[in-house]
Design an enzyme around this catalytic site. Structure first.
Site, mmCIF file in Angstrom:
data_model
loop_
_atom_site.group_PDB
_atom_site.id
_atom_site.type_symbol
_atom_site.label_atom_id
_atom_site.label_comp_id
_atom_site.label_asym_id
_atom_site.label_seq_id
_atom_site.Cartn_x
_atom_site.Cartn_y
_atom_site.Cartn_z
ATOM 1 N N TYR A 1 -14.712 4.078 1.631
ATOM 2 C CA TYR A 1 -15.708 3.235 2.310
ATOM 3 C C TYR A 1 -16.089 3.731 3.699
ATOM 4 O O TYR A 1 -16.952 3.149 4.339
ATOM 5 C CB TYR A 1 -15.251 1.766 2.369
ATOM 6 C CG TYR A 1 -13.840 1.567 2.847
ATOM 7 C CD1 TYR A 1 -13.528 1.556 4.193
ATOM 8 C CD2 TYR A 1 -12.816 1.407 1.925
ATOM 9 C CE1 TYR A 1 -12.225 1.380 4.615
ATOM 10 C CE2 TYR A 1 -11.509 1.222 2.338
ATOM 11 C CZ TYR A 1 -11.222 1.212 3.681
ATOM 12 O OH TYR A 1 -9.934 1.050 4.099
ATOM 13 N N ASN B 1 0.199 -4.054 -6.114
ATOM 14 C CA ASN B 1 -0.401 -4.090 -4.771
ATOM 15 C C ASN B 1 -0.345 -5.484 -4.153
ATOM 16 O O ASN B 1 -0.717 -5.669 -3.006
ATOM 17 C CB ASN B 1 -1.857 -3.585 -4.799
ATOM 18 C CG ASN B 1 -2.824 -4.647 -5.268
ATOM 19 O OD1 ASN B 1 -2.474 -5.507 -6.067
ATOM 20 N ND2 ASN B 1 -4.041 -4.604 -4.766
ATOM 21 N N GLY C 1 -10.624 12.372 -10.833
ATOM 22 C CA GLY C 1 -9.302 12.226 -10.221
ATOM 23 C C GLY C 1 -8.326 11.540 -11.158
ATOM 24 O O GLY C 1 -8.727 10.785 -12.047
ATOM 25 N N THR D 1 0.845 -1.181 0.000
ATOM 26 C CA THR D 1 0.000 0.000 0.000
ATOM 27 C C THR D 1 0.892 1.246 0.000
ATOM 28 O O THR D 1 2.118 1.145 -0.125
ATOM 29 C CB THR D 1 -1.028 -0.067 1.155
ATOM 30 O OG1 THR D 1 -1.905 1.051 1.025
ATOM 31 C CG2 THR D 1 -0.415 -0.062 2.529
ATOM 32 N N ALA E 1 -5.080 5.652 -7.775
ATOM 33 C CA ALA E 1 -6.307 4.837 -7.786
ATOM 34 C C ALA E 1 -7.011 4.926 -9.129
ATOM 35 O O ALA E 1 -7.608 3.957 -9.606
ATOM 36 C CB ALA E 1 -7.251 5.296 -6.670
ATOM 37 N N LYS F 1 3.701 1.336 -3.687
ATOM 38 C CA LYS F 1 3.139 0.625 -4.854
ATOM 39 C C LYS F 1 3.961 0.769 -6.139
ATOM 40 O O LYS F 1 3.940 -0.103 -6.993
ATOM 41 C CB LYS F 1 1.707 1.097 -5.130
ATOM 42 C CG LYS F 1 0.686 0.535 -4.154
ATOM 43 C CD LYS F 1 -0.708 0.940 -4.574
ATOM 44 C CE LYS F 1 -1.745 0.273 -3.699
ATOM 45 N NZ LYS F 1 -3.098 0.410 -4.213
ATOM 46 N N GLY G 1 -16.489 1.756 -1.632
ATOM 47 C CA GLY G 1 -15.166 1.145 -1.735
ATOM 48 C C GLY G 1 -14.972 -0.127 -0.930
ATOM 49 O O GLY G 1 -13.971 -0.821 -1.109
ATOM 50 N N GLY H 1 -5.021 10.281 -9.870
ATOM 51 C CA GLY H 1 -3.927 9.752 -9.056
ATOM 52 C C GLY H 1 -3.753 8.265 -9.284
ATOM 53 O O GLY H 1 -4.217 7.710 -10.281
#
Length: 293
Positions: A234, A94, A134, A69, A138, A73, A255, A136
């Site tokens: 989440y 990951n 976004g 994480t 993710a 990564k 999430g 980034g």
């Protein structure tokens, strides 16, 4: 019933910095207990400058596999013997497993992200439009997931033109660069009315700023009824973003499901199993977070 740990217990874990907030141990240890296997999954806080020596140590003590994480990564890639084409494309790993005395890296975030879209909300995506908020790390897994699902159009929206260009250019060595477009935030009003899937990959709306949403009420008002709004966050459940989307008649996914499904995909690799107690993993997280479905 507490688990008995012996010299035969095999090690799994997650590396990050910080990592004490990780929910992975809760979910993975619940699955391991349910399966009755002699494994334990631990969080390992590893500072960036110690990454290389830590992984050499993992090899020395016989760690079977581990999750990766923030902030490792990308940094871990040069330290691995092999990475899957998927992880290569995304530029992030990951999940790492020990195979033939070598470290092999992959990325199960994509599988985690698309799982609910392939099962619960299954449809023909080839005529559909995805809008991703976004740009980034993710967002990379989400773009790859949407490409894999075969979306007709994929739009990535960000606030910083330079970061958007970098995001775009970072895919230029793969054939996937043509499969999506990047847009500045100002273009959202024309994109949202077309969206069949709207994904928030930004941290806006996460604890402690739980009253915030990446979109204004006016912006989300144009989301078509029946569209899917997917938030990678989440906690809180539901986020402001998902609450607003549901008011527009959208279907909400949070999430937590992605977290569960990328965990399932990782365990399958480490344990060489086809079926896992998904419900037990989901329930363990919900109990831990004090959530009732």
């Amino acid at each position: 019933m507490t688990k008995k740990i012996t010299g035969k217990t095999k090690l799994l874990g997650v590396i990050g910095h910080p990592v004490e907030h990780s929910l992975s141990p809760v979910m993975h240890n619940a699955a391991i207990a349910q399966l009755g296997l002699d494994y334990i999954y631990l969080p390992f806080p590893i500072e960036p400058q110690n990454l290389e020596v830590a992984i050499a140590g993992f090899a020395a003590v016989g760690v079977v596999g581990f999750n990766v994480t923030i902030p490792h990564k990308q940094a871990i890639i040069p330290l691995l013997s092999e990475i899957t084409p998927l992880a290569q494309t995304i530029g992030a790993v990951n999940t790492v497993s020990r195979q033939n005395n070598k470290w092999v890296g992959t990325n199960t975030d994509i599988e985690g992200f698309i799982a609910p879209l392939q099962t619960t909300y299954k449809q023909d995506w080839s005529q559909k439009v995805a809008v991703i908020l976004g740009n980034g790390g993710a967002a990379r897994a989400v773009v790859a997931g949407c490409i894999q699902l075969g979306f007709a159009q994929i739009h990535v929206v960000g606030r910083n033109m330079q970061r958007l260009q970098e995001f775009r250019n970072s895919w230029s060595n793969s054939t996937l660069a043509e499969k999506f477009q990047v847009h500045q935030w100002e273009e959202l009003p024309k994109l949202i009315p077309q969206a069949n899937l709207l994904v928030n990959t930004t941290p806006i709306g996460m604890y402690p700023k739980v009253d915030e949403s990446p979109l204004s009420v006016e912006e989300i008002a144009n989301l078509p009824t029946g569209a899917i709004a997917y938030d990678l966050i989440y906690i809180p459940k539901p986020t402001q973003f998902l609450q607003q989307a549901e008011k527009q008649g959208a279907i909400a996914i949070d999430g937590l499901e992605m977290l569960v499904q990328q965990g399932v995909a990782a365990l399958k690799i480490w344990l060489h199993l086809e079926t896992l107690p998904v419900e037990v993993m989901r329930q363990a997280l919900q109990n831990h977070l004090g959530l009732e479905e």
